[in-house]
Design a protein around this motif. Structure first.
Motif, PDB file in Angstrom:
ATOM      1  N   MET A 100       0.867  -1.605  -0.072  1.00 60.77           N
ATOM      2  CA  MET A 100       0.170  -0.145  -0.147  1.00 60.77           C
ATOM      3  C   MET A 100       1.030   1.518  -0.129  1.00 60.77           C
ATOM      4  SD  MET A 100      -2.314   1.080   3.068  1.00 60.77           S
ATOM      5  CE  MET A 100      -4.245   2.421   2.804  1.00 60.77           C
ATOM      6  N   LYS A 101       1.799   1.351   0.872  1.00 61.98           N
ATOM      7  CA  LYS A 101       2.973   2.413   0.973  1.00 61.98           C
ATOM      8  C   LYS A 101       3.240   3.084  -0.766  1.00 61.98           C
ATOM      9  CE  LYS A 101       4.576   0.645   4.548  1.00 61.98           C
ATOM     10  NZ  LYS A 101       6.034  -0.706   5.783  1.00 61.98           N
ATOM     11  N   ARG A 102       3.435   2.479  -1.487  1.00 61.80           N
ATOM     12  CA  ARG A 102       4.052   2.568  -3.263  1.00 61.80           C
ATOM     13  C   ARG A 102       2.954   2.807  -4.026  1.00 61.80           C
ATOM     14  NH1 ARG A 102       7.353  -0.633  -0.367  1.00 61.80           N
ATOM     15  NH2 ARG A 102       6.457  -2.344  -1.527  1.00 61.80           N
ATOM     16  N   THR A 103       1.189   3.193  -3.700  1.00 66.31           N
ATOM     17  CA  THR A 103       0.385   2.232  -4.198  1.00 66.31           C
ATOM     18  C   THR A 103      -1.012   4.217  -4.585  1.00 66.31           C
ATOM     19  OG1 THR A 103      -1.206   1.447  -3.348  1.00 66.31           O
ATOM     20  CG2 THR A 103       0.561   0.389  -4.806  1.00 66.31           C
ATOM     21  N   ASN A 104      -1.709   4.374  -5.023  1.00 64.55           N
ATOM     22  CA  ASN A 104      -2.549   5.034  -4.724  1.00 64.55           C
ATOM     23  C   ASN A 104      -3.645   4.148  -3.999  1.00 64.55           C
ATOM     24  OD1 ASN A 104      -1.661   6.920  -6.629  1.00 64.55           O
ATOM     25  ND2 ASN A 104      -2.268   5.794  -8.278  1.00 64.55           N
ATOM     26  N   LEU A 105      -3.737   3.530  -2.844  1.00 61.96           N
ATOM     27  CA  LEU A 105      -4.695   2.856  -2.072  1.00 61.96           C
ATOM     28  C   LEU A 105      -4.622   3.354  -0.931  1.00 61.96           C
ATOM     29  CD1 LEU A 105      -3.840  -0.780  -1.814  1.00 61.96           C
ATOM     30  CD2 LEU A 105      -5.754   0.422  -2.893  1.00 61.96           C
ATOM     31  N   GLN A 106      -5.870   3.706  -0.888  1.00 58.95           N
ATOM     32  CA  GLN A 106      -6.018   4.941   0.731  1.00 58.95           C
ATOM     33  C   GLN A 106      -6.819   4.074   1.325  1.00 58.95           C
ATOM     34  OE1 GLN A 106      -8.377   8.229  -0.890  1.00 58.95           O
ATOM     35  NE2 GLN A 106      -6.807   8.202  -2.802  1.00 58.95           N
ATOM     36  N   HIS A 107      -7.591   3.175   1.052  1.00 53.58           N
ATOM     37  CA  HIS A 107      -8.585   2.095   1.857  1.00 53.58           C
ATOM     38  C   HIS A 107      -8.495   0.977   2.514  1.00 53.58           C
ATOM     39  CE1 HIS A 107     -10.424   5.763   3.422  1.00 53.58           C
ATOM     40  NE2 HIS A 107     -10.547   6.556   1.996  1.00 53.58           N
ATOM     41  N   ILE A 108      -8.414   0.294   3.392  1.00 52.78           N
ATOM     42  CA  ILE A 108      -8.245  -1.344   2.468  1.00 52.78           C
ATOM     43  C   ILE A 108      -9.620  -1.849   3.958  1.00 52.78           C
ATOM     44  CG2 ILE A 108      -7.231  -3.721   3.537  1.00 52.78           C
ATOM     45  CD1 ILE A 108      -4.930  -2.003   4.180  1.00 52.78           C
ATOM     46  N   ILE A 109     -10.349  -2.444   3.208  1.00 52.81           N
ATOM     47  CA  ILE A 109     -11.612  -3.513   3.943  1.00 52.81           C
ATOM     48  C   ILE A 109     -11.106  -4.904   4.238  1.00 52.81           C
ATOM     49  CG2 ILE A 109     -14.158  -4.036   3.484  1.00 52.81           C
ATOM     50  CD1 ILE A 109     -14.590  -1.958   1.667  1.00 52.81           C
ATOM     51  N   VAL A 110     -10.885  -4.306   5.739  1.00 53.24           N
ATOM     52  CA  VAL A 110     -10.722  -6.383   5.919  1.00 53.24           C
ATOM     53  C   VAL A 110     -11.912  -7.142   6.059  1.00 53.24           C
ATOM     54  CG1 VAL A 110      -9.191  -7.339   7.557  1.00 53.24           C
ATOM     55  CG2 VAL A 110      -8.348  -5.252   6.503  1.00 53.24           C
ATOM     56  N   THR A 111     -11.591  -9.041   5.740  1.00 50.00           N
ATOM     57  CA  THR A 111     -12.769  -9.722   6.176  1.00 50.00           C
ATOM     58  C   THR A 111     -12.037 -10.873   6.636  1.00 50.00           C
ATOM     59  OG1 THR A 111     -15.153 -11.345   5.767  1.00 50.00           O
ATOM     60  CG2 THR A 111     -13.011 -10.503   4.033  1.00 50.00           C
ATOM     61  N   ALA A 112     -12.577 -12.033   6.750  1.00 52.12           N
ATOM     62  CA  ALA A 112     -12.243 -13.580   8.032  1.00 52.12           C
ATOM     63  C   ALA A 112     -12.743 -14.331   6.874  1.00 52.12           C
ATOM     64  CB  ALA A 112     -12.074 -13.097   8.897  1.00 52.12           C
ATOM     65  N   VAL A 113     -12.475 -15.689   6.957  1.00 54.66           N
ATOM     66  CA  VAL A 113     -13.252 -16.077   6.651  1.00 54.66           C
ATOM     67  C   VAL A 113     -14.027 -16.789   7.652  1.00 54.66           C
ATOM     68  CG1 VAL A 113     -13.052 -19.060   6.058  1.00 54.66           C
ATOM     69  CG2 VAL A 113     -11.109 -17.633   5.471  1.00 54.66           C
ATOM     70  N   LYS A 114     -13.649 -16.554   8.721  1.00 55.10           N
ATOM     71  CA  LYS A 114     -15.098 -17.342   9.531  1.00 55.10           C
ATOM     72  C   LYS A 114     -16.121 -16.319   9.791  1.00 55.10           C
ATOM     73  CE  LYS A 114     -12.369 -14.422  13.680  1.00 55.10           C
ATOM     74  NZ  LYS A 114     -13.737 -13.119  14.021  1.00 55.10           N
ATOM     75  N   ASP A 115     -15.916 -15.158   9.349  1.00 49.39           N
ATOM     76  CA  ASP A 115     -17.299 -14.321   8.837  1.00 49.39           C
ATOM     77  C   ASP A 115     -18.652 -14.758   8.993  1.00 49.39           C
ATOM     78  OD1 ASP A 115     -15.439 -12.087  10.490  1.00 49.39           O
ATOM     79  OD2 ASP A 115     -15.460 -11.132   8.570  1.00 49.39           O
ATOM     80  N   TYR A 116     -17.980 -15.723   8.224  1.00 49.09           N
ATOM     81  CA  TYR A 116     -19.442 -16.547   7.174  1.00 49.09           C
ATOM     82  C   TYR A 116     -18.995 -17.695   7.536  1.00 49.09           C
ATOM     83  CZ  TYR A 116     -21.238 -12.119   5.123  1.00 49.09           C
ATOM     84  OH  TYR A 116     -21.619 -10.563   4.468  1.00 49.09           O
ATOM     85  N   LEU A 117     -18.843 -18.133   8.523  1.00 45.12           N
ATOM     86  CA  LEU A 117     -19.030 -19.626   8.896  1.00 45.12           C
ATOM     87  C   LEU A 117     -20.242 -19.689   9.604  1.00 45.12           C
ATOM     88  CD1 LEU A 117     -15.140 -20.974   9.249  1.00 45.12           C
ATOM     89  CD2 LEU A 117     -16.724 -21.122   6.976  1.00 45.12           C
ATOM     90  N   PRO A 118     -20.568 -20.742  10.127  1.00 45.74           N
ATOM     91  CA  PRO A 118     -21.620 -21.309  10.946  1.00 45.74           C
ATOM     92  C   PRO A 118     -20.836 -21.647  12.713  1.00 45.74           C
ATOM     93  CG  PRO A 118     -21.452 -22.660   9.775  1.00 45.74           C
ATOM     94  CD  PRO A 118     -21.075 -22.134   8.730  1.00 45.74           C
ATOM     95  N   PHE A 119     -21.645 -21.836  13.354  1.00 42.96           N
ATOM     96  CA  PHE A 119     -20.997 -22.169  14.798  1.00 42.96           C
ATOM     97  C   PHE A 119     -21.193 -23.469  14.114  1.00 42.96           C
ATOM     98  CE2 PHE A 119     -21.802 -23.380  18.834  1.00 42.96           C
ATOM     99  CZ  PHE A 119     -21.074 -23.193  19.869  1.00 42.96           C
ATOM    100  N   PRO A 120     -20.167 -24.064  15.606  1.00 41.37           N
ATOM    101  CA  PRO A 120     -19.254 -23.804  15.487  1.00 41.37           C
ATOM    102  C   PRO A 120     -18.068 -23.818  14.597  1.00 41.37           C
ATOM    103  CG  PRO A 120     -19.359 -26.122  16.141  1.00 41.37           C
ATOM    104  CD  PRO A 120     -20.276 -25.668  15.462  1.00 41.37           C
ATOM    105  N   LYS A 121     -18.134 -23.780  13.774  1.00 36.78           N
ATOM    106  CA  LYS A 121     -17.280 -23.407  12.549  1.00 36.78           C
ATOM    107  C   LYS A 121     -16.650 -22.397  12.614  1.00 36.78           C
ATOM    108  CE  LYS A 121     -18.038 -27.055   9.256  1.00 36.78           C
ATOM    109  NZ  LYS A 121     -18.610 -27.035   7.375  1.00 36.78           N
ATOM    110  N   ASN A 122     -16.959 -21.100  13.154  1.00 31.84           N
ATOM    111  CA  ASN A 122     -16.154 -19.184  13.064  1.00 31.84           C
ATOM    112  C   ASN A 122     -15.464 -20.137  13.700  1.00 31.84           C
ATOM    113  OD1 ASN A 122     -19.082 -20.444  14.621  1.00 31.84           O
ATOM    114  ND2 ASN A 122     -19.195 -17.598  14.722  1.00 31.84           N
ATOM    115  N   ILE A 123     -15.576 -20.630  15.648  1.00 29.54           N
ATOM    116  CA  ILE A 123     -14.903 -20.252  16.415  1.00 29.54           C
ATOM    117  C   ILE A 123     -14.013 -21.552  16.462  1.00 29.54           C
ATOM    118  CG2 ILE A 123     -14.395 -20.682  18.991  1.00 29.54           C
ATOM    119  CD1 ILE A 123     -16.796 -18.653  18.667  1.00 29.54           C
ATOM    120  N   ILE A 124     -14.007 -22.268  15.650  1.00 28.95           N
ATOM    121  CA  ILE A 124     -12.952 -23.058  15.271  1.00 28.95           C
ATOM    122  C   ILE A 124     -11.755 -22.696  14.263  1.00 28.95           C
ATOM    123  CG2 ILE A 124     -12.419 -25.726  14.696  1.00 28.95           C
ATOM    124  CD1 ILE A 124     -14.862 -25.615  15.391  1.00 28.95           C
TER     125      ILE A 124
END
Length: 562
Positions: A138-162
């Motif tokens: 990012m330091k050497r580009t025009n990028l101004q924002h990073i939106i971050v997600t995780a695989v666990k964000d869309y996993l059912p319980f208890p997979k999102n914990i494990i």
């Protein structure tokens, strides 16, 4: 062209010309949410989302991107594996009026930096485990924002914990990204943002939907400019080709990555357009794919030859029921006849080879899935509204059936050009034809055959040798799982043929035995002079063997010894 012999081959169900709805790609998600609000659109590792949920989430992402300053025509990079987030992000960018820049999650810092600079992307949506790499670039580009997600964000319980513990074990990375400054949490956006439509006008013919970067085998990757018209045209063609598939009723296996144009069109957009359920896998793994097919019962399975080969060679294949699959379009590389026949025997479905390029959104040709006899070795006939011909590489004239030259195409799926590269765009077109760079011929019935890429052709002792022909023969040997033929420097012949071979588990064969086998089916000058056995071959994310990487490796070896 005044004569299109392939149209005589079309079954009555496929029209020669189609009508394309003049609307942006994202409008199909809006329509799907109205038509199938409660129908499952995405299945992801146990988590399911309806069309209404995908639609509302995409609107939320679109509105948030506007708040970050994204205006019509601005570029937003998506660097994600297949999952709900990749679909939501894609349509969210389009709802915001932005242009999607598909970015391979395997990219290194240098590759990310190059693509962000070239595209001028100002926002990137990525995974937590990829964040450190993106942050450095990012330091050497025009990028101004990073939106971050995780695989666990869309996993059912208890997979999102494990899952975070499994991820930590696999990658050695535990990344915690705080929402502050230029960092934004995908999950929080879904919680706080309103799901409201944005009023943005679109020019169907001219406005870009995506920049699809080519693999860069002939230099630095180029951004292929694909318009809303290009993508809708190619997806509509795909739907017409799959005429036995029922709207709103099919289930499609999404193992092809969406950052690759084939997966994006033939899985993601097609599913949204036709109301199909997508069963998504974040990466290709043989056992996971086999288990998923048995459990989720997909009916459509677009893939690449190496994916089908890997499944067929799994020692536990017979334990799984693959009979739900009725239609498979194979792309990105030549499909060996042996693989096609074996896969059809095991599934009871149809597997046919197609042809296309990133520059054509991507499909231009395909074999028929049903009601037609097979033409061995052919990539099929042009799709509706698509013209194709063979041009002489010497005179530039259109050649007669049976004559070998460069394959050229025209059609509504053909790109607008290369991003910020007017000279290269001009060189890629001739009299309105897109020059594919592939060598081939057409038979009297309009079936096309790819002999090889112009740059991959081997010139040995004055003979033109096409690697695909050699590879087809090697694949017929019972011990061979994968094979690729390349030209290597030779002091006498200029170039000579070298074959790289991966053997099936439990099989063995000597170089001499393979050589004798090849000699029974190839002219002497085509037979590989050198064989190298390997455990695996270098591949792209969609399983296309990187022939150029092997050639470059061979050149480096020669330089060291000279």
């Amino acid at each position: 062209m005044s004569i299109r012999p392939w149209l005589a081959q079309y079954p009555k169900e496929i029209p020669a010309s189609l009508t394309y709805e003049e609307q942006p790609v994202q409008s199909y998600l809006t329509k799907a949410a109205r038509e199938y609000p409660d129908k499952i659109a995405i299945h992801f590792m146990g988590k399911e989302l309806t069309f209404q949920e995908v639609y509302e989430s995409s609107l939320k992402m679109g509105r948030y991107l506007r708040k970050l300053g994204i205006q019509k025509g601005d570029r937003v990079a998506i660097m994600l594996p297949n999952g709900p987030q990749s679909v939501i992000s894609y349509f969210g960018v389009l709802y915001a009026g932005g242009i999607v820049v598909q970015t391979n999650p395997l990219y290194t810092e240098r590759e990310i930096e190059y693509q962000m600079k070239d595209s001028g992307s100002t926002v990137i949506i990525t995974l937590d485990v990829l964040y450190p790499r993106v942050r450095q670039a990012m330091k050497r580009t025009n990028l101004q924002h990073i939106i971050v997600t995780a695989v666990k964000d869309y996993l059912p319980f208890p997979k999102n914990i494990i899952y975070p513990f499994i991820q930590m074990k696999q990658t050695g990375l535990k990344v915690q990204v705080e929402e502050r400054g230029t960092n934004h949490e995908f999950k929080r956006i879904m919680e706080i943002e309103a799901a409201e439509e944005l009023d943005i006008s679109f020019d169907f013919n001219e406005d870009l939907a995506i920049l699809q970067y080519t693999g860069g085998t002939t230099g630095f990757p180029k951004g292929v400019m694909l318009t809303h018209k290009n993508l809708i045209a190619n997806t509509t063609m795909c739907a017409s080709w799959l005429y036995k598939c029922r709207k709103g009723e099919e289930t499609i296996l999404g193992v092809l990555p969406f950052f690759h144009v084939y997966g994006m069109t033939a899985v993601m957009i097609l599913s949204i357009m036709q109301g199909y359920k997508m069963v998504l896998l974040p990466k290709f793994d043989v056992k996971t794919t086999l288990k998923t097919i048995q459990k989720q019962r997909p009916t459509l399975f677009p893939g690449a030859p190496t994916i089908y080969i890997a499944l067929l060679n799994d020692p536990d294949l017979k334990k799984y029921d693959l009979s739900s699959i009725h239609s498979c379009l194979s792309g990105s590389a030549p499909l060996p006849a042996e693989v096609q026949q074996k896969f059809e025997r095991i599934t009871g479905g149809k597997l046919v080879e197609g042809y296309g390029l990133s520059e054509t959104s991507p499909v231009t040709h395909s074999n028929f899935l049903w009601d037609h006899s097979r033409v061995k070795g052919s990539v099929g006939v042009p799709w509706p509204d698509t013209d194709a011909a063979i041009l002489s590489m010497d005179t530039g004239e259109i050649l007669s059936p049976g004559e070998i030259g460069e394959i050229v195409v025209k059609g509504p799926q053909v790109m607008k050009g290369y991003w910020k590269r007017p000279e290269e765009t001009e060189m890629t077109f001739k009299d309105g034809w897109l020059l594919t760079g592939d060598v081939g011929y057409m038979d009297e019935n309009g079936y096309f055959f790819v002999v090889d890429r112009k740059k991959d052709m081997i010139l040995a002792g004055g003979y033109n040798i096409y690697p695909r022909e050699i590879e087809e023969v090697l694949y017929e040997h019972e011990a061979v799982q994968e094979a690729v033929a390349v030209g290597v420097p030779d002091s006498y012949r200029g170039e000579t043929v070298k074959a790289y071979v991966v053997l099936k588990d439990g099989y063995s064969v000597t170089e001499e035995e393979l050589n004798q086998f090849a000699r029974t089916q190839l002219a002497a000058y085509k037979v590989p002079r050198v064989y190298e056995f390997r455990n695996e071959l270098p591949k792209t994310a969609v399983g296309k063997i990187l022939r150029r990487a092997l050639i470059d490796e061979e050149k480096r070896k020669q330089e060291k010894t000279s």
